[in-house]
Each structure stands twice: as C-alpha cells, then as structure tokens.
Design a protein around this motif. Structure first.
Motif, PDB file in Angstrom:
ATOM      1  N   SER A 105     -10.185-122.589 -27.344  1.00 22.03           N
ATOM      2  CA  SER A 105      -9.707-123.990 -28.241  1.00 22.03           C
ATOM      3  C   SER A 105     -11.547-124.203 -28.901  1.00 22.03           C
ATOM      4  CB  SER A 105      -9.710-125.083 -27.499  1.00 22.03           C
ATOM      5  OG  SER A 105     -10.995-124.924 -26.512  1.00 22.03           O
ATOM      6  N   GLU A 106     -10.918-124.697 -29.946  1.00 19.39           N
ATOM      7  CA  GLU A 106     -12.610-125.594 -30.303  1.00 19.39           C
ATOM      8  C   GLU A 106     -13.553-126.212 -29.575  1.00 19.39           C
ATOM      9  OE1 GLU A 106     -14.533-127.040 -34.258  1.00 19.39           O
ATOM     10  OE2 GLU A 106     -12.244-127.996 -33.824  1.00 19.39           O
ATOM     11  N   ALA A 107     -13.315-127.168 -28.927  1.00 20.92           N
ATOM     12  CA  ALA A 107     -14.554-127.381 -27.319  1.00 20.92           C
ATOM     13  C   ALA A 107     -14.819-126.421 -26.602  1.00 20.92           C
ATOM     14  CB  ALA A 107     -13.025-128.513 -26.701  1.00 20.92           C
ATOM     15  N   THR A 108     -13.939-125.265 -26.320  1.00 23.13           N
ATOM     16  CA  THR A 108     -14.632-124.568 -25.905  1.00 23.13           C
ATOM     17  C   THR A 108     -15.421-123.853 -26.147  1.00 23.13           C
ATOM     18  OG1 THR A 108     -12.351-123.988 -24.284  1.00 23.13           O
ATOM     19  CG2 THR A 108     -13.675-122.300 -24.299  1.00 23.13           C
ATOM     20  N   VAL A 109     -15.745-123.941 -27.470  1.00 22.05           N
ATOM     21  CA  VAL A 109     -16.370-122.741 -28.544  1.00 22.05           C
ATOM     22  C   VAL A 109     -18.031-123.545 -28.137  1.00 22.05           C
ATOM     23  CG1 VAL A 109     -16.813-121.661 -31.101  1.00 22.05           C
ATOM     24  CG2 VAL A 109     -14.718-121.601 -29.598  1.00 22.05           C
ATOM     25  N   LYS A 110     -17.352-125.281 -29.012  1.00 24.61           N
ATOM     26  CA  LYS A 110     -18.543-126.644 -29.100  1.00 24.61           C
ATOM     27  C   LYS A 110     -19.095-126.072 -27.229  1.00 24.61           C
ATOM     28  CE  LYS A 110     -19.521-130.914 -29.553  1.00 24.61           C
ATOM     29  NZ  LYS A 110     -19.363-131.971 -29.883  1.00 24.61           N
ATOM     30  N   THR A 111     -18.895-125.707 -25.903  1.00 23.52           N
ATOM     31  CA  THR A 111     -19.586-125.591 -24.498  1.00 23.52           C
ATOM     32  C   THR A 111     -20.533-124.364 -25.490  1.00 23.52           C
ATOM     33  OG1 THR A 111     -17.400-127.114 -23.494  1.00 23.52           O
ATOM     34  CG2 THR A 111     -19.079-125.660 -22.664  1.00 23.52           C
ATOM     35  N   HIS A 112     -19.555-123.062 -25.035  1.00 24.81           N
ATOM     36  CA  HIS A 112     -20.404-122.069 -25.031  1.00 24.81           C
ATOM     37  C   HIS A 112     -21.650-121.904 -26.508  1.00 24.81           C
ATOM     38  CE1 HIS A 112     -17.913-119.804 -23.180  1.00 24.81           C
ATOM     39  NE2 HIS A 112     -17.028-119.549 -24.034  1.00 24.81           N
ATOM     40  N   VAL A 113     -21.515-122.847 -27.390  1.00 23.57           N
ATOM     41  CA  VAL A 113     -22.820-122.428 -28.502  1.00 23.57           C
ATOM     42  C   VAL A 113     -23.690-123.369 -27.702  1.00 23.57           C
ATOM     43  CG1 VAL A 113     -22.714-124.203 -30.751  1.00 23.57           C
ATOM     44  CG2 VAL A 113     -21.320-122.598 -30.402  1.00 23.57           C
ATOM     45  N   GLY A 114     -23.466-124.816 -27.053  1.00 20.66           N
ATOM     46  CA  GLY A 114     -24.400-125.664 -26.419  1.00 20.66           C
ATOM     47  C   GLY A 114     -25.250-124.897 -24.916  1.00 20.66           C
ATOM     48  N   ARG A 115     -24.578-124.318 -24.204  1.00 21.90           N
ATOM     49  CA  ARG A 115     -24.916-122.958 -23.220  1.00 21.90           C
ATOM     50  C   ARG A 115     -25.959-122.175 -24.370  1.00 21.90           C
ATOM     51  NH1 ARG A 115     -19.380-122.370 -19.462  1.00 21.90           N
ATOM     52  NH2 ARG A 115     -19.368-124.715 -18.615  1.00 21.90           N
ATOM     53  N   ILE A 116     -25.457-121.506 -24.857  1.00 21.30           N
ATOM     54  CA  ILE A 116     -26.705-120.071 -25.622  1.00 21.30           C
ATOM     55  C   ILE A 116     -27.481-120.985 -26.223  1.00 21.30           C
ATOM     56  CG2 ILE A 116     -26.532-119.137 -27.411  1.00 21.30           C
ATOM     57  CD1 ILE A 116     -23.162-118.603 -27.598  1.00 21.30           C
ATOM     58  N   LEU A 117     -26.996-122.753 -26.595  1.00 21.06           N
ATOM     59  CA  LEU A 117     -28.353-122.723 -27.141  1.00 21.06           C
ATOM     60  C   LEU A 117     -29.686-123.309 -26.291  1.00 21.06           C
ATOM     61  CD1 LEU A 117     -27.299-125.330 -30.480  1.00 21.06           C
ATOM     62  CD2 LEU A 117     -28.387-122.949 -30.754  1.00 21.06           C
ATOM     63  N   ALA A 118     -29.681-124.120 -24.763  1.00 26.08           N
ATOM     64  CA  ALA A 118     -29.794-124.708 -23.820  1.00 26.08           C
ATOM     65  C   ALA A 118     -30.573-123.169 -23.174  1.00 26.08           C
ATOM     66  CB  ALA A 118     -28.985-124.700 -22.931  1.00 26.08           C
ATOM     67  N   LYS A 119     -29.338-122.278 -23.266  1.00 27.00           N
ATOM     68  CA  LYS A 119     -30.273-120.721 -22.726  1.00 27.00           C
ATOM     69  C   LYS A 119     -31.594-120.121 -22.892  1.00 27.00           C
ATOM     70  CE  LYS A 119     -25.877-119.468 -19.473  1.00 27.00           C
ATOM     71  NZ  LYS A 119     -25.000-118.545 -19.416  1.00 27.00           N
ATOM     72  N   LEU A 120     -31.092-119.718 -24.383  1.00 24.95           N
ATOM     73  CA  LEU A 120     -32.078-119.393 -25.058  1.00 24.95           C
ATOM     74  C   LEU A 120     -33.665-120.765 -25.349  1.00 24.95           C
ATOM     75  CD1 LEU A 120     -30.021-116.996 -26.942  1.00 24.95           C
ATOM     76  CD2 LEU A 120     -31.235-117.068 -25.091  1.00 24.95           C
ATOM     77  N   GLU A 121     -33.246-121.162 -25.083  1.00 30.00           N
ATOM     78  CA  GLU A 121     -33.974-122.625 -25.881  1.00 30.00           C
ATOM     79  C   GLU A 121     -34.845-122.881 -27.100  1.00 30.00           C
ATOM     80  OE1 GLU A 121     -38.064-121.908 -23.131  1.00 30.00           O
ATOM     81  OE2 GLU A 121     -37.239-122.647 -21.710  1.00 30.00           O
ATOM     82  N   LEU A 122     -33.142-123.058 -27.929  1.00 26.85           N
ATOM     83  CA  LEU A 122     -32.988-123.285 -29.569  1.00 26.85           C
ATOM     84  C   LEU A 122     -33.199-124.156 -29.701  1.00 26.85           C
ATOM     85  CD1 LEU A 122     -31.132-119.891 -30.159  1.00 26.85           C
ATOM     86  CD2 LEU A 122     -33.533-120.159 -30.141  1.00 26.85           C
ATOM     87  N   ARG A 123     -33.228-124.642 -31.004  1.00 27.53           N
ATOM     88  CA  ARG A 123     -32.814-125.977 -31.343  1.00 27.53           C
ATOM     89  C   ARG A 123     -32.210-126.160 -31.889  1.00 27.53           C
ATOM     90  NH1 ARG A 123     -36.073-125.362 -34.975  1.00 27.53           N
ATOM     91  NH2 ARG A 123     -35.130-125.372 -36.802  1.00 27.53           N
ATOM     92  N   ASP A 124     -31.000-125.629 -32.544  1.00 21.90           N
ATOM     93  CA  ASP A 124     -29.686-125.440 -33.921  1.00 21.90           C
ATOM     94  C   ASP A 124     -29.417-124.354 -34.082  1.00 21.90           C
ATOM     95  OD1 ASP A 124     -31.485-124.713 -35.723  1.00 21.90           O
ATOM     96  OD2 ASP A 124     -32.026-126.768 -36.441  1.00 21.90           O
TER      97      ASP A 124
END
Length: 218
Positions: free
Chosen positions: A180-199
């Motif tokens: 689902s698009e919502a699941t992908v959005k969650t994955h993207v948010g976790r990727i950015l947070a874990k890698l300490e990336l802005r966007d």
C-alpha cells in the motif's frame, strides 16, 4: 502562502521567474537577489519558505550559498541550472539542496516542484539525477561511502531505497512491491530516520555513494 526568494545573476531570468510564480494564488515572491551573498542575507531577513537558487553567480556561488542557508535553517533551497551535468549541482545536493531543475523546465513543472519543496518534499528528477550521478559518482569504482551505513536497514527498506534512487514516487514503489502507498510512506520515513537523512534527495545520493544503486542500473 508560500514565500519565495528568487536568486539569479541575470535580471531577465529573475523577472521571468517572478512572472511565473507571481501568477499563482498561493505563491508570493518576497525578494530577489543577484548573487549568493545577497541570497544569504535576504534569506536571513525575510525567512522565506523556499529559495530558488542559481548556481553560477558572482561574489558567492549558489553552492556555498545553499550550504549556508540550509545550515542556518532559514529556508529550503531548490537549485536551478542551465546544465544538467554540472558539478555545481552535485555539490549543491550534497550541501543540502532539496533538489534541482533545469532552467528550461516548463512553468507548471517549476510551480509544482516549488510547492513540493515548500511542503517538505524533495524534487528528484530520475533521468537528470541519474546522469548527474553517473558522471560525478562514477561507474564501476569503489563506493565513496562505507556500505556499513546501510546495515541499520531491513531488506525491505533496502529495496525501497533502491527504488527511491530510481526516482520512483511512493505510489510507483507501492505498485512495484505490491504494497500500500501508506506502507511505503512508512518505510521511507524509517529509512530517512535511520540514516539521519533530511529528504529523498539525500537518500538518492547516499544510495549511489554507498554502491547500493549504480549508474546505468538504477
């Protein structure tokens, strides 16, 4: 209302950008600057949402101006350039720009990109970004950054990061991975947070620099 500062050393370009952006009901061009030093001062004084930044300018170029504006947290920066294979642009992305567009971009694309950046998203053009990274990250060479940085990601998050590097939107990633698009959005948010990336722009650069994505394949 999205507050914008337009930065370009050519007055004609500034006038053109002002006309395009000023015609939008939700965009207010609050200032103009002709070089990077003026851009920094104006960003600090006016606190716009987005600075539309040229790269090649006198006094102080757009790359250094971008780094200082982003570091100060005064605005997000969208880089405009005449050249799609410009080393300045790659440096600007590393320095914190939220994306870049070519100056011959269609007006409606410019407006939508600016709105995206103002909302906290990033503008990643798949074809242009890939060609730029192909040239400046290199092909077939050793990764520029330690691949161990990616160890914090799950296998699924790595898959998503590879697709981000292809320039895919959340919807396109969802369709490719049957999520689902919502699941992908969650994955993207976790990727950015874990890698300490802005966007997403920083995610694309990191994917290439660690060798997770490779020019010609991604």
């Amino acid at each position: 209302m999205i507050r914008v500062v337009v930065v370009d050393d050519q007055e004609l370009m500034r006038v053109g950008f002002r006309m395009v952006l000023g015609a939008q009901a939700d965009i207010d061009v609050v200032g103009e600057a002709g070089d990077g030093a003026q851009a920094i001062r104006m960003a600090e004084e006016l606190r716009p949402d987005v600075v539309l930044m040229d790269v090649r300018m006198p006094v102080l170029d757009g790359v250094e101006a971008t780094k200082r504006i982003v570091a100060a947290g005064t605005a997000r920066v969208l880089v405009m350039t005449t050249f799609d294979l410009d080393e300045y642009v790659y440096s600007a992305l590393q320095g914190g720009a939220s994306g870049f567009l070519l100056k011959d971009t269609q007006p409606d694309h410019l407006v939508s990109a600016l709105r995206a950046v103002a909302s906290g998203d990033a503008v990643v053009s798949p074809s242009v970004t890939r060609r730029l990274l192909d040239r400046f990250v290199g092909t077939g060479g050793a990764p520029m950054r330690d691949t161990a940085e990616l160890d914090v990601l799950t296998d699924r998050e790595r898959e998503v990061l590879v697709l981000i590097a292809k320039g895919m939107s959340n919807l396109e990633i969802a369709e490719a991975l049957f999520l689902s698009e919502a699941t992908v959005k969650t994955h993207v948010g976790r990727i950015l947070a874990k890698l300490e990336l802005r966007d997403r722009v920083q995610a694309v650069v990191l994917a290439y620099e660690t060798g997770l994505a490779r020019p010609g394949l991604a």
